[in-house]
Design an enzyme around this catalytic site. Structure first.
Site, PDB file in Angstrom:
ATOM      1  CB  SER A 103      -0.901   0.025   1.238  1.00  0.00           C
ATOM      2  OG  SER A 103      -1.596   1.260   1.305  1.00  0.00           O
ATOM      3  CB  VAL A 120       8.508   0.505   3.789  1.00  0.00           C
ATOM      4  CG1 VAL A 120       9.454  -0.190   2.824  1.00  0.00           C
ATOM      5  CG2 VAL A 120       9.062   0.431   5.206  1.00  0.00           C
ATOM      6  CB  CYS A 121       4.606   1.469   0.198  1.00  0.00           C
ATOM      7  SG  CYS A 121       4.363  -0.260   0.669  1.00  0.00           S
ATOM      8  CB  ALA A 122       5.418   6.656   1.213  1.00  0.00           C
ATOM      9  CB  THR A 127       6.392   5.243  -4.412  1.00  0.00           C
ATOM     10  OG1 THR A 127       5.830   3.936  -4.199  1.00  0.00           O
ATOM     11  CG2 THR A 127       5.742   5.882  -5.624  1.00  0.00           C
TER      12      THR A 127
END
Length: 180
Positions: free
Chosen positions: A54, A59-61, A64
């Site tokens: 998500s 971590v995903c942010a 990205t």
């Protein structure tokens, strides 16, 4: 089937397991504006397909943002971040974070990507989301790099991704790609 850990707890993956040398299946995702986008298959660009659980996690942010700054938008490279997030949330994230060099695609409708690429988390706290994984697909549609990150809360190996892109002469950086 493969497994990953989420905060140290084992989570099994389901779907078709793909490996380097396999053809990348063409799948349809929902773009942030609700249009359809396709990933996989042969293309005029090297494709980097990054699956994340998500965009609404630290971590995903971070991943990205790094992809947007350091890899996406390079000549001859198309980078797509795939998650189960709703397209509206993806659009808001991209707007807020200034993400302009990559495309985001939601797999929320039928989990076609997650199943076709073997990255659907089957059980545990994140069941139904995608594992953190990166596939680099050559112009001929063949997977030239695959990483399913063993611990979902850690980032992928950016250097290996850059090396795979460079191996196809598609980096577009002219001297060297940066991942810092």
């Amino acid at each position: 089937m493969a497994s990953v850990t989420v905060g140290g707890n084992v989570a099994n993956l389901t779907g078709k397991e793909l490996n380097v040398g396999d053809k990348a299946p063409v799948v349809e995702l929902v773009a942030k504006d609700l249009s359809s986008i396709k990933v996989g298959g042969a293309s005029d660009k090297i494709q980097v397909i990054a699956a994340v659980p998500s965009l609404d996690t630290g971590v995903c942010a971070t991943e990205t943002r790094k992809f947007n700054k350091d890899i996406a938008g390079q000549e001859g490279v198309l980078l797509t971040v795939v998650s189960m997030d709703l397209p509206f949330a993806m659009g808001r994230f991209c707007s807020t974070e200034g993400i302009e060099n990559l495309q985001v695609g939601s797999d929320f409708r039928n989990k076609e990507f997650a199943n076709a690429y073997g990255v659907l988390i089957k059980d545990g706290a994140l069941a139904g989301l995608t594992a953190r994984a990166v596939f680099v697909v050559g112009k001929d549609g063949t997977i030239i790099h695959k990483e399913i990150v063993a611990e979902v809360t850690t980032e992928p190996n950016y250097d290996a991704i850059v090396a795979a892109i460079k191996s196809q002469s598609g980096c577009g950086c002219h001297s060297s790609c940066s991942t810092k």
